[in-house]
Motif scaffolding. Structure first.
Motif, PDB file in Angstrom:
ATOM      1  N   PRO A  56       0.653  -1.106   0.147  1.00  0.00           N
ATOM      2  CA  PRO A  56      -0.143  -0.125  -0.162  1.00  0.00           C
ATOM      3  C   PRO A  56       0.662   1.240  -0.179  1.00  0.00           C
ATOM      4  O   PRO A  56       0.584   2.386  -0.776  1.00  0.00           O
ATOM      5  CB  PRO A  56      -0.873  -0.123   1.287  1.00  0.00           C
ATOM      6  CG  PRO A  56      -0.865  -1.653   1.460  1.00  0.00           C
ATOM      7  CD  PRO A  56       0.360  -2.110   1.133  1.00  0.00           C
ATOM      8  N   SER A  57       1.823   1.130   0.827  1.00  0.00           N
ATOM      9  CA  SER A  57       2.641   2.524   0.921  1.00  0.00           C
ATOM     10  C   SER A  57       3.241   2.900  -0.207  1.00  0.00           C
ATOM     11  O   SER A  57       3.264   3.931  -0.808  1.00  0.00           O
ATOM     12  CB  SER A  57       3.653   2.515   2.060  1.00  0.00           C
ATOM     13  OG  SER A  57       4.588   1.360   1.631  1.00  0.00           O
ATOM     14  N   GLU A  58       3.715   1.798  -1.070  1.00  0.00           N
ATOM     15  CA  GLU A  58       4.493   1.973  -2.592  1.00  0.00           C
ATOM     16  C   GLU A  58       3.456   2.400  -3.431  1.00  0.00           C
ATOM     17  O   GLU A  58       3.418   3.651  -4.358  1.00  0.00           O
ATOM     18  CB  GLU A  58       4.978   0.802  -3.050  1.00  0.00           C
ATOM     19  CG  GLU A  58       6.240   0.331  -2.195  1.00  0.00           C
ATOM     20  CD  GLU A  58       6.707  -0.862  -2.542  1.00  0.00           C
ATOM     21  OE1 GLU A  58       6.410  -1.383  -3.702  1.00  0.00           O
ATOM     22  OE2 GLU A  58       7.894  -1.275  -2.381  1.00  0.00           O
ATOM     23  N   ARG A  59       2.122   2.019  -3.553  1.00  0.00           N
ATOM     24  CA  ARG A  59       1.338   2.532  -4.411  1.00  0.00           C
ATOM     25  C   ARG A  59       0.676   3.920  -3.963  1.00  0.00           C
ATOM     26  O   ARG A  59       0.370   4.633  -4.951  1.00  0.00           O
ATOM     27  CB  ARG A  59      -0.126   1.681  -4.177  1.00  0.00           C
ATOM     28  CG  ARG A  59      -0.154   0.332  -4.762  1.00  0.00           C
ATOM     29  CD  ARG A  59      -1.528  -0.507  -4.783  1.00  0.00           C
ATOM     30  NE  ARG A  59      -2.162  -0.415  -3.544  1.00  0.00           N
ATOM     31  CZ  ARG A  59      -2.154  -1.672  -2.753  1.00  0.00           C
ATOM     32  NH1 ARG A  59      -1.590  -2.720  -2.769  1.00  0.00           N
ATOM     33  NH2 ARG A  59      -2.965  -1.337  -1.834  1.00  0.00           N
ATOM     34  N   ILE A  60       0.617   4.272  -2.746  1.00  0.00           N
ATOM     35  CA  ILE A  60       0.274   5.724  -2.566  1.00  0.00           C
ATOM     36  C   ILE A  60       1.169   6.774  -2.962  1.00  0.00           C
ATOM     37  O   ILE A  60       0.683   7.709  -3.661  1.00  0.00           O
ATOM     38  CB  ILE A  60      -0.082   5.779  -1.010  1.00  0.00           C
ATOM     39  CG1 ILE A  60      -1.152   4.855  -0.519  1.00  0.00           C
ATOM     40  CG2 ILE A  60      -0.172   7.197  -0.581  1.00  0.00           C
ATOM     41  CD1 ILE A  60      -1.084   4.543   0.959  1.00  0.00           C
ATOM     42  N   ILE A  61       2.411   6.396  -2.762  1.00  0.00           N
ATOM     43  CA  ILE A  61       3.515   7.456  -3.185  1.00  0.00           C
ATOM     44  C   ILE A  61       3.679   7.299  -4.814  1.00  0.00           C
ATOM     45  O   ILE A  61       3.714   8.476  -5.361  1.00  0.00           O
ATOM     46  CB  ILE A  61       4.922   6.943  -2.646  1.00  0.00           C
ATOM     47  CG1 ILE A  61       5.006   7.090  -0.949  1.00  0.00           C
ATOM     48  CG2 ILE A  61       5.842   7.733  -3.071  1.00  0.00           C
ATOM     49  CD1 ILE A  61       5.958   6.200  -0.232  1.00  0.00           C
ATOM     50  N   SER A  62       3.414   6.299  -5.253  1.00  0.00           N
ATOM     51  CA  SER A  62       3.674   6.170  -6.628  1.00  0.00           C
ATOM     52  C   SER A  62       2.447   6.937  -7.366  1.00  0.00           C
ATOM     53  O   SER A  62       2.552   7.560  -8.537  1.00  0.00           O
ATOM     54  CB  SER A  62       3.623   4.710  -7.160  1.00  0.00           C
ATOM     55  OG  SER A  62       4.804   3.932  -6.872  1.00  0.00           O
ATOM     56  N   TYR A 110       4.313  14.624  -4.484  1.00  0.00           N
ATOM     57  CA  TYR A 110       3.607  15.418  -5.225  1.00  0.00           C
ATOM     58  C   TYR A 110       4.107  16.602  -5.648  1.00  0.00           C
ATOM     59  O   TYR A 110       4.293  17.206  -6.465  1.00  0.00           O
ATOM     60  CB  TYR A 110       2.266  15.595  -4.303  1.00  0.00           C
ATOM     61  CG  TYR A 110       1.140  16.546  -5.068  1.00  0.00           C
ATOM     62  CD1 TYR A 110       0.627  15.956  -6.179  1.00  0.00           C
ATOM     63  CD2 TYR A 110       0.830  17.660  -4.445  1.00  0.00           C
ATOM     64  CE1 TYR A 110      -0.388  16.783  -6.730  1.00  0.00           C
ATOM     65  CE2 TYR A 110      -0.258  18.391  -4.888  1.00  0.00           C
ATOM     66  CZ  TYR A 110      -0.859  18.003  -6.131  1.00  0.00           C
ATOM     67  OH  TYR A 110      -1.774  18.817  -6.903  1.00  0.00           O
ATOM     68  N   LEU A 111       4.860  17.382  -4.306  1.00  0.00           N
ATOM     69  CA  LEU A 111       5.409  18.729  -4.666  1.00  0.00           C
ATOM     70  C   LEU A 111       6.467  18.485  -5.614  1.00  0.00           C
ATOM     71  O   LEU A 111       6.908  19.468  -6.415  1.00  0.00           O
ATOM     72  CB  LEU A 111       5.796  19.175  -3.334  1.00  0.00           C
ATOM     73  CG  LEU A 111       4.484  19.758  -2.497  1.00  0.00           C
ATOM     74  CD1 LEU A 111       5.047  20.614  -1.355  1.00  0.00           C
ATOM     75  CD2 LEU A 111       3.483  20.491  -3.433  1.00  0.00           C
TER      76      LEU A 111
END
Length: 292
Positions: free
Chosen positions: A142-148, A275-276
């Motif tokens: 999940p953490s990888e999906r969110i950051i990606s 994102y930034l």
């Protein structure tokens, strides 16, 4: 369209003082599909009578709040949000439903978009979200999906979603002021629960002409509540609302993954740093998450 299409899909259309919505309702009338219009106009809109349309008039609610409230009425397993001047693809929705039913580890899916404009008797179109084509967020973590999902950022808002996940995404956004959180939460929260893919399908056509504003100053949806650019985000991410935002996200992340709240905090920070990085005009933006 499959015979049980009406039992599978609900389309939610947010609106505000925009009679242009009747054009979209006429288009979807041929689909025999469930429609929920969530409207924050001061006075109710006049809509064509239909057994397929639920009209939800909520003049006191902001953008995220009215969509979140409308989603509580959705009974179908899949749901898609469509602007009142957009037109979802009939075949795209069918392809999206088939994909999600065959791939239970995915929570949302979308396709390719165009934007059109009319000049005289001619119609011109261009590709929208061209950089997103081919996006496939398929990590099992999940953490990888969110950051990606946040760099390069690909919007998830107009995707076909599994209804319970979309409800959770907009519920979180409903606690926040800025309009953009309705969109960002579909990626931030959605990717906790599963994967996302952009399919090689025609998905939506958007009318380029700007008819009126989508929302009202009176319920907190004015442009002043939109976060603009890197500097705007840097300020937001040090605000009390951002701390509350992180708290809401981290609780949801921990509940689903079993990870410690601190892990959720870190994932939230990394997602917005990514994102930034994506929207920064030049060098990498360094963020400080210390209390101010």
């Amino acid at each position: 369209m499959t015979p049980d299409f009406k039992e599978k899909l609900t389309i939610v259309i947010p609106s505000h003082k925009r009679l242009i919505i009747n054009r979209a309702l006429s288009y979807y009338d041929k689909w025999d599909v469930q429609i929920i219009v969530c409207d924050s106009s001061p006075s109710p809109l006049r809509l064509p009578p239909s057994n397929n349309i639920l009209y939800y008039h909520t003049p006191e609610k902001g953008f995220s709040q009215k969509i979140s409230a409308a989603l509580s009425f959705v009974k179908t397993p899949y749901c898609c949000i469509s602007a009142d001047d957009d037109f979802l693809s009939h075949s795209g929705m069918q392809g999206g439903i088939e994909f999600l039913e065959e791939n239970q580890d995915y929570v949302s899916v979308q396709g390719h978009y165009i934007e059109f404009t009319k000049s005289g008797n001619d119609v011109y179109s261009t590709t929208l979200y061209a950089n997103d084509i081919g996006h496939h967020n398929n990590s099992d973590i999940p953490s990888e999906r969110i950051i990606s999902a946040f760099n390069p950022y690909a919007q998830h808002f107009y995707s076909l979603h599994r209804t319970p996940v979309l409800q959770k995404s907009l519920y979180l956004a409903s606690h926040l002021k800025s309009l953009i959180h309705a969109e960002l939460s579909t990626a931030l929260v959605g990717m906790i629960y599963g994967k996302h893919k952009i399919l090689p399908l025609f998905w939506m056509a958007r009318d380029r002409y700007q008819y009126t504003l989508y929302s009202s100053d009176s319920n907190g949806d004015s442009n002043s509540s939109v976060i603009w650019g890197v500097d705007g985000w840097k300020s937001y991410l040090l605000s009390n609302e951002a701390k509350f935002h992180k708290e809401l996200f981290s609780k949801e992340f921990s509940k689903v993954t079993g990870e410690n709240i601190d892990v959720g905090n870190e994932v939230f920070e990394q997602a917005f740093e990514a994102y930034l990085d994506g929207i920064a005009e030049s060098s990498k933006v360094q963020l400080s998450w210390k209390d101010t």
